[in-house]
Design an enzyme around this catalytic site. Sequence first.
Site, PDB file in Angstrom:
ATOM      1  N   HIS A  44      -2.347 -13.013   9.736  1.00 28.49           N
ATOM      2  CA  HIS A  44      -1.871 -14.012   8.786  1.00 28.49           C
ATOM      3  C   HIS A  44      -2.894 -14.330   7.703  1.00 28.49           C
ATOM      4  CE1 HIS A  44      -4.423 -17.132  10.701  1.00 28.49           C
ATOM      5  NE2 HIS A  44      -4.154 -16.461  11.810  1.00 28.49           N
ATOM      6  N   ASP A  45      -2.387 -14.543   6.496  1.00 29.10           N
ATOM      7  CA  ASP A  45      -3.164 -15.047   5.362  1.00 29.10           C
ATOM      8  C   ASP A  45      -4.204 -14.068   4.841  1.00 29.10           C
ATOM      9  OD1 ASP A  45      -1.967 -17.798   5.369  1.00 29.10           O
ATOM     10  OD2 ASP A  45      -2.909 -17.854   7.342  1.00 29.10           O
ATOM     11  N   GLY A 102      -7.247 -13.317  10.891  1.00 32.80           N
ATOM     12  CA  GLY A 102      -6.651 -14.121   9.833  1.00 32.80           C
ATOM     13  C   GLY A 102      -7.600 -14.402   8.686  1.00 32.80           C
TER      14      GLY A 102
END
Length: 266
Positions: free
Chosen positions: A121-122, A139
């Site tokens: 994520h991200d 992340g």
Amino acid sequence: MADIHPTAIIADGAQIADSVEIGPYCVVGRHVVLAEGVRLVSHVVVEGRTSVGAHTHIYPFASIGHPPQDLKYHGEPSRLEIGQRNQIREHVTMNPGTEGGGMLTRIGDDCLFMMSAHVAHDCRIGNHVILVNNATLAGHVHVGDYAILGGLSAAHQFVRIGRHAMIGGMTGVEADIIPYATVTGNRAHLSGLNLVGLKRRGYDREAIHALRNAYRLLFAPEGTMAERLDEVAEQFKGVELVMEIVDFIRADSSRAICQPKSENVE
């Protein structure tokens, strides 16, 4: 009309361009957007608020756009944006963003994600990036253009990897990697500049020579990093490659800068 195999499951609401090919046993979620020329070979799952850019090919058993592997994620409508002409090979996983990272994971153009690579994520991935088999990004990792992460390497969350950097196989990256560097080891240390990559990308001898001199000065044993950085910035202020490294180091980051072992300053 898109070429969709009869065994594929396409949810109502999915936006699929006319030239898309979807092979056997693929699953496409209702918020997914597939641009022209996208090909899902077979057994691919694309879910979430995921957009896939033109002429990207995704291979069997890739899992794209499912919720992040983050206990802080609570179903917020975050996104995964994948650029154009990417090759996403077997068993690759990519997750959308979270509230704590801007709600977005973004992949650039012309990248290669080899078997079982993972983008958490991200993350923000540039163009022409290669993740070799089983390379893993935690992340919030940022990866610059043309960077290569070797097989079984892993980047800690919030790490920045500069443009044209080369991460050796089985390397654990806990600190920021300056542009044009090569790193190896567990844990990672700088082992010089990515000279092979620089030559392949057409950088001239003069620019590479200046970069090598700046690297030696920047990681010399004398003085502090701040003092050496100021000296490099002054001495090489007209050299674009060097100033890119200076700006990279000066940028805000939650991670330290990866350092060489003393014998590797060359």
